[in-house]
Write a protein that holds these residues in place. Structure first.
Motif, PDB file in Angstrom:
ATOM      1  N   GLY A  69      13.999  -8.221   1.955  1.00 40.48           N
ATOM      2  CA  GLY A  69      13.075  -7.574   2.888  1.00 40.48           C
ATOM      3  C   GLY A  69      13.569  -7.663   4.319  1.00 40.48           C
ATOM      4  O   GLY A  69      13.514  -6.682   5.072  1.00 40.48           O
ATOM      5  N   ASP A  70      14.066  -8.840   4.698  1.00 39.37           N
ATOM      6  CA  ASP A  70      14.617  -9.014   6.048  1.00 39.37           C
ATOM      7  C   ASP A  70      15.814  -8.098   6.268  1.00 39.37           C
ATOM      8  O   ASP A  70      15.954  -7.489   7.339  1.00 39.37           O
ATOM      9  CB  ASP A  70      15.029 -10.469   6.279  1.00 39.37           C
ATOM     10  CG  ASP A  70      13.850 -11.408   6.440  1.00 39.37           C
ATOM     11  OD1 ASP A  70      12.695 -10.920   6.563  1.00 39.37           O
ATOM     12  OD2 ASP A  70      14.074 -12.637   6.444  1.00 39.37           O
ATOM     13  N   ASN A  71      16.669  -8.008   5.259  1.00 35.35           N
ATOM     14  CA  ASN A  71      17.840  -7.140   5.361  1.00 35.35           C
ATOM     15  C   ASN A  71      17.417  -5.687   5.541  1.00 35.35           C
ATOM     16  O   ASN A  71      18.005  -4.952   6.353  1.00 35.35           O
ATOM     17  CB  ASN A  71      18.729  -7.309   4.121  1.00 35.35           C
ATOM     18  CG  ASN A  71      20.074  -6.662   4.279  1.00 35.35           C
ATOM     19  OD1 ASN A  71      20.181  -5.473   4.565  1.00 35.35           O
ATOM     20  ND2 ASN A  71      21.114  -7.457   4.076  1.00 35.35           N
ATOM     21  N   LEU A  72      16.398  -5.276   4.823  1.00 35.22           N
ATOM     22  CA  LEU A  72      15.889  -3.909   4.959  1.00 35.22           C
ATOM     23  C   LEU A  72      15.360  -3.670   6.374  1.00 35.22           C
ATOM     24  O   LEU A  72      15.653  -2.633   6.994  1.00 35.22           O
ATOM     25  CB  LEU A  72      14.797  -3.645   3.924  1.00 35.22           C
ATOM     26  CG  LEU A  72      14.120  -2.274   3.996  1.00 35.22           C
ATOM     27  CD1 LEU A  72      15.123  -1.156   3.750  1.00 35.22           C
ATOM     28  CD2 LEU A  72      12.978  -2.207   2.996  1.00 35.22           C
ATOM     29  N   ASP A 110       6.332   1.807   4.000  1.00 32.92           N
ATOM     30  CA  ASP A 110       5.547   1.901   2.764  1.00 32.92           C
ATOM     31  C   ASP A 110       6.090   0.940   1.716  1.00 32.92           C
ATOM     32  O   ASP A 110       7.302   0.782   1.566  1.00 32.92           O
ATOM     33  CB  ASP A 110       5.595   3.327   2.201  1.00 32.92           C
ATOM     34  CG  ASP A 110       4.790   4.303   3.035  1.00 32.92           C
ATOM     35  OD1 ASP A 110       3.913   3.847   3.795  1.00 32.92           O
ATOM     36  OD2 ASP A 110       5.037   5.514   2.930  1.00 32.92           O
ATOM     37  N   ASP A 111       5.203   0.306   0.995  1.00 32.66           N
ATOM     38  CA  ASP A 111       5.543  -0.589  -0.114  1.00 32.66           C
ATOM     39  C   ASP A 111       6.435  -1.767   0.281  1.00 32.66           C
ATOM     40  O   ASP A 111       7.162  -2.304  -0.550  1.00 32.66           O
ATOM     41  CB  ASP A 111       6.215   0.189  -1.263  1.00 32.66           C
ATOM     42  CG  ASP A 111       5.271   1.179  -1.913  1.00 32.66           C
ATOM     43  OD1 ASP A 111       4.056   0.888  -1.972  1.00 32.66           O
ATOM     44  OD2 ASP A 111       5.749   2.237  -2.361  1.00 32.66           O
ATOM     45  N   PHE A 112       6.379  -2.155   1.540  1.00 34.29           N
ATOM     46  CA  PHE A 112       7.232  -3.264   1.973  1.00 34.29           C
ATOM     47  C   PHE A 112       6.856  -4.559   1.262  1.00 34.29           C
ATOM     48  O   PHE A 112       7.735  -5.333   0.865  1.00 34.29           O
ATOM     49  CB  PHE A 112       7.182  -3.452   3.488  1.00 34.29           C
ATOM     50  CG  PHE A 112       8.096  -4.544   3.969  1.00 34.29           C
ATOM     51  CD1 PHE A 112       9.460  -4.345   4.015  1.00 34.29           C
ATOM     52  CD2 PHE A 112       7.592  -5.775   4.353  1.00 34.29           C
ATOM     53  CE1 PHE A 112      10.319  -5.351   4.437  1.00 34.29           C
ATOM     54  CE2 PHE A 112       8.438  -6.786   4.772  1.00 34.29           C
ATOM     55  CZ  PHE A 112       9.798  -6.569   4.819  1.00 34.29           C
ATOM     56  N   ASN A 113       5.564  -4.794   1.089  1.00 32.66           N
ATOM     57  CA  ASN A 113       5.138  -6.024   0.405  1.00 32.66           C
ATOM     58  C   ASN A 113       5.663  -6.065  -1.029  1.00 32.66           C
ATOM     59  O   ASN A 113       6.047  -7.122  -1.525  1.00 32.66           O
ATOM     60  CB  ASN A 113       3.618  -6.158   0.421  1.00 32.66           C
ATOM     61  CG  ASN A 113       3.114  -6.524   1.791  1.00 32.66           C
ATOM     62  OD1 ASN A 113       3.839  -7.106   2.593  1.00 32.66           O
ATOM     63  ND2 ASN A 113       1.874  -6.164   2.091  1.00 32.66           N
ATOM     64  N   ARG A 114       5.681  -4.912  -1.687  1.00 37.53           N
ATOM     65  CA  ARG A 114       6.213  -4.841  -3.050  1.00 37.53           C
ATOM     66  C   ARG A 114       7.700  -5.206  -3.050  1.00 37.53           C
ATOM     67  O   ARG A 114       8.164  -5.971  -3.894  1.00 37.53           O
ATOM     68  CB  ARG A 114       6.015  -3.441  -3.635  1.00 37.53           C
ATOM     69  CG  ARG A 114       6.524  -3.297  -5.064  1.00 37.53           C
ATOM     70  CD  ARG A 114       6.482  -1.861  -5.560  1.00 37.53           C
ATOM     71  NE  ARG A 114       7.148  -0.893  -4.706  1.00 37.53           N
ATOM     72  CZ  ARG A 114       8.485  -0.700  -4.671  1.00 37.53           C
ATOM     73  NH1 ARG A 114       9.278  -1.420  -5.423  1.00 37.53           N
ATOM     74  NH2 ARG A 114       9.008   0.212  -3.884  1.00 37.53           N
ATOM     75  N   ILE A 115       8.442  -4.684  -2.082  1.00 32.04           N
ATOM     76  CA  ILE A 115       9.877  -4.981  -1.972  1.00 32.04           C
ATOM     77  C   ILE A 115      10.070  -6.475  -1.719  1.00 32.04           C
ATOM     78  O   ILE A 115      10.884  -7.134  -2.364  1.00 32.04           O
ATOM     79  CB  ILE A 115      10.528  -4.139  -0.854  1.00 32.04           C
ATOM     80  CG1 ILE A 115      10.486  -2.657  -1.226  1.00 32.04           C
ATOM     81  CG2 ILE A 115      11.958  -4.600  -0.580  1.00 32.04           C
ATOM     82  CD1 ILE A 115      10.804  -1.716  -0.083  1.00 32.04           C
ATOM     83  N   ASN A 116       9.308  -7.016  -0.784  1.00 37.07           N
ATOM     84  CA  ASN A 116       9.397  -8.439  -0.459  1.00 37.07           C
ATOM     85  C   ASN A 116       9.043  -9.310  -1.663  1.00 37.07           C
ATOM     86  O   ASN A 116       9.733 -10.288  -1.950  1.00 37.07           O
ATOM     87  CB  ASN A 116       8.452  -8.760   0.701  1.00 37.07           C
ATOM     88  CG  ASN A 116       9.168  -9.300   1.907  1.00 37.07           C
ATOM     89  OD1 ASN A 116      10.373  -9.468   1.906  1.00 37.07           O
ATOM     90  ND2 ASN A 116       8.418  -9.555   2.950  1.00 37.07           N
ATOM     91  N   ASP A 117       7.965  -8.965  -2.352  1.00 35.22           N
ATOM     92  CA  ASP A 117       7.511  -9.770  -3.491  1.00 35.22           C
ATOM     93  C   ASP A 117       8.448  -9.675  -4.682  1.00 35.22           C
ATOM     94  O   ASP A 117       8.725 -10.673  -5.350  1.00 35.22           O
ATOM     95  CB  ASP A 117       6.098  -9.343  -3.912  1.00 35.22           C
ATOM     96  CG  ASP A 117       5.056  -9.686  -2.859  1.00 35.22           C
ATOM     97  OD1 ASP A 117       5.353 -10.510  -1.969  1.00 35.22           O
ATOM     98  OD2 ASP A 117       3.950  -9.096  -2.930  1.00 35.22           O
TER      99      ASP A 117
END
Length: 188
Positions: free
Chosen positions: A116-119, A102-109
């Motif tokens: 994001g890669d680390n996550l 969930d909300d990966f794009n928000r984290i990446n952006d």
């Protein structure tokens, strides 16, 4: 005899490459046909070693995600087909669990692709930390993961209960806080 054994050992591609100590000693002699044969065998062994390493690398690139080292979509698709065939033959149930962050794009952006890669790597570590027999986990791409569970049970209700119990274990494993570059991230 030594040369014959060396040639025979090189012809077995599934076995570990021999160290060729005796052949190496022969290759250091000043001259002669045995020296030339020994040098040729050493060269062939080195080429075979490079070929095997390249073959392993190609296999790894074709079937494993480079970021997480988990099986990729191609390998998961093949395993899913094998799992379906096996379930049908053994008359047992399995399960497929699809995970999306969930909300990966928000984290990446907002935090950057490195974060994001680390996550994603931390999620993969937690997934591989689950040592459960009969499961295969992989990354489909982006922030999507898949878990295939084989051979749960021959009864539908029992299989569903086992799949639900594993899903709860999966949720407990993935839900604690993640620390990425001194920032805490909670995934729901």
């Amino acid at each position: 005899m030594i040369i014959g054994d060396a040639i025979l050992s090189l012809s077995k591609s599934q076995q570990k490459l021999p160290d060729f100590q005796a052949i190496e000693q022969m290759s250091r002699q000043r001259s002669g046909s045995l020296t030339r044969i020994a040098i040729a065998l050493m060269t062939f062994r080195d080429a075979e070693k490079q070929r095997r390493e390249a073959e392993c690398k190609v296999h790894r690139l074709a079937y494993f995600d480079t970021l997480t080292q988990l099986p990729n979509w191609q390998l998961m698709r093949e395993h899913l087909q094998h799992s379906l065939d096996t379930s049908q033959q053994t008359e047992t149930y399995g399960a497929l669990i699809y995970l999306d962050v969930d909300d990966f794009n928000r984290i990446n952006d907002s935090c950057g692709h490195r974060m994001g890669d680390n996550l994603l790597q931390q999620i993969a570590e937690r997934l591989t930390g689950l040592k459960v027999e009969g499961i295969t986990m992989g990354r489909l791409g982006g922030d999507e993961f898949m878990v295939i569970i084989d051979g749960l049970a021959s009864e539908q209700l029992e299989a569903a209960e086992k799949a639900e119990a594993f899903a709860e274990q999966l949720q407990r494993t993935l839900s604690p806080c993640y620390w990425v570059e001194d920032k805490s991230i909670f995934l729901v």
